[in-house]
Enzyme design. Structure first.
Site, short mmCIF file in Angstrom:
data_model
loop_
_atom_site.label_atom_id
_atom_site.label_comp_id
_atom_site.label_asym_id
_atom_site.label_seq_id
_atom_site.Cartn_x
_atom_site.Cartn_y
_atom_site.Cartn_z
CG ASP A 57 -1.84 1.25 1.49
OD1 ASP A 57 -2.60 1.48 0.32
OD2 ASP A 57 -1.76 1.73 2.37
CB ALA A 93 -1.22 6.82 2.68
CG MET A 146 -7.10 4.52 5.95
SD MET A 146 -7.51 6.00 4.95
CE MET A 146 -7.65 7.13 6.25
CE LYS A 202 -8.16 7.53 -0.41
NZ LYS A 202 -7.88 6.54 0.89
CG HIS A 224 -13.08 6.32 3.32
ND1 HIS A 224 -11.71 5.96 3.76
CD2 HIS A 224 -13.65 7.21 4.36
CE1 HIS A 224 -11.68 6.49 4.96
NE2 HIS A 224 -12.60 7.18 5.32
NE ARG A 239 -5.97 -1.72 -0.93
CZ ARG A 239 -5.47 -0.89 -0.73
NH1 ARG A 239 -5.70 0.22 0.06
NH2 ARG A 239 -3.93 -0.44 -1.21
CG ASP A 260 -1.86 1.56 6.65
OD1 ASP A 260 -1.61 1.44 5.40
OD2 ASP A 260 -2.60 2.56 7.44
#
Length: 270
Positions: free
Chosen positions: A13, A15, A50, A54, A57, A161, A187
Site C-alpha cells: 500500500d 499511505a 480507511m 475514496k 470511503h 478493496r 496498514d
C-alpha cells in the site's frame, strides 16, 4: 532454494505503509470535506473505512448511524447517491492539497526495498487513491529513492478493496502466477482482507499507519506506557483481520520475508 520457494513479489500500500507515517493525508482531507459540509467527524469515524477507494470511503462514513443522522438534520433529507458523487468530486482538490504534505518515506523503507530487490523479487504497489491524486506523490517518492515496479490505483480497477483486483493486476504486470510466492503489506484491515482474498501472505503494519494514526514525531513523543496501549490495540485489530504477520512498520519486514521463504521451503502456503 527453487523459484517456487522464493518470494517473487511484494505488493505494498502507499499511505501509512511506505510513505506518510500515520496515514495523515487522507484523514486531513476527509475531515475538512465533511466539516465544510456541516458534519464534524471524529477521528475514529474518519479512519474507520480507511483503505477503501475514496468514493466508497465517503459512502461508508455517511452510512454510519450518527453521521447519517447529523447529515439529515443539517441538509433536511437522507444522503443520496448524488450527494456522494458530489462529495467525491469536492474531495479531490482537498486530497490533492494534503498528499504532497505527507509524502515522506517511512523510516527503514529504502533498506527494505533494497533487500527485496536483492532477493530478485518485484515491488508492486496499490492504493485507495485515484490515479489523478497521486502524480505528485509518485514524483516525491522517486526523488527519495522509491520507484515501485508497478503502480495500480483504485481507479485503474473495476472493483476496489477488499476485492483483490488491484493486487492481481500487479501480478499480471509481473507475470507472477504462483500466488503463494506473493506478500501483501498494508496498514489497514481492508487491505489485509484484500491480500487474503487474493491468496497471498499478508503483513499488517500496526504503528506506522491507520490504526495508531500519529505522525512519527507524535509517536516518538509518547511515553513507553502510552505507546504500549496504542500498540496493543493496533496489533489486536490487525491480528483479528487475519493477517499472517503483524509488525510495527516497514522497517521490520525483512525478518518476516525470511520466515516466509523458510515456510515456502517447508511446503507451506498462505
Amino acid at each position: 532454494m527453487t523459484t517456487a520457494n522464493k518470494i517473487q513479489a511484494v505488493v505494498f500500500d502507499w499511505a501509512g505503509t511506505t510513505v506518510d507515517f500515520g496515514s495523515r493525508a487522507p484523514i486531513l482531507a476527509f475531515m475538512t470535506l465533511f466539516s465544510d459540509n456541516g458534519v464534524d467527524l471524529t477521528i475514529e469515524e474518519a479512519r474507520g473505512p480507511m483503505g477503501m477507494e475514496k468514493r466508497d470511503h465517503i459512502a461508508a462514513v455517511l452510512n454510519m448511524p450518527r453521521v447519517a443522522e447529523v447529515w439529515k438534520a443539517k441538509h433536511g433529507s437522507a444522503v443520496t447517491e448524488a450527494d456522494i458523487d458530489r462529495l467525491y468530486q469536492d474531495f479531490i482538490p482537498y486530497q490533492l492539497k494534503t498528499i504532497p504534505l505527507c509524502s515522506k518515506l517511512i523510516p527503514g523503507a529504502l533498506e527494505t526495498f533494497k533487500n527485496i530487490r536483492d532477493r530478485g523479487a518485484k515491488i508492486g504497489s496499490n492504493t485507495g487513491y485515484a490515479a489523478m491524486m497521486i502524480g505528485e506523490l509518485i514524483k516525491d517518492a522517486a526523488d527519495q529513492g522509491y520507484q515501485p515496479d508497478c503502480i495500480i490505483t483504485a481507479t485503474d480497477a473495476r472493483y476496489g478493496r477488499p476485492y483483490p483486483e488491484v493486487l492481481w493486476r500487479n501480478l499480471i504486470e509481473f507475470g507472477v502466477s504462483d500466488i503463494k510466492t506473493v506478500v501483501k503489506v498494508d496498514d489497514t484491515a481492508v487491505g489485509i482482507e484484500e491480500g487474503l482474498n487474493g491468496g497471498c501472505w499478508t503483513v499488517g503494519l500496526a504503528i506506522s499507519g491507520n490504526e495508531v494514526g500519529l505522525s512519527l514525531e507524535e509517536w516518538q513523543a509518547l511515553s513507553a506506557d502510552q505507546q504500549k496501549v496504542l500498540r496493543d490495540k493496533a496489533y489486536a485489530k490487525l491480528n483479528a483481520s487475519g493477517a499472517h504477520y503483524v509488525i510495527d512498520s516497514i522497517a521490520d519486514l525483512v525478518p518476516v520475508l525470511d520466515d516466509i521463504e523458510k515456510r515456502l521451503a517447508n511446503g507451506e502456503k498462505p
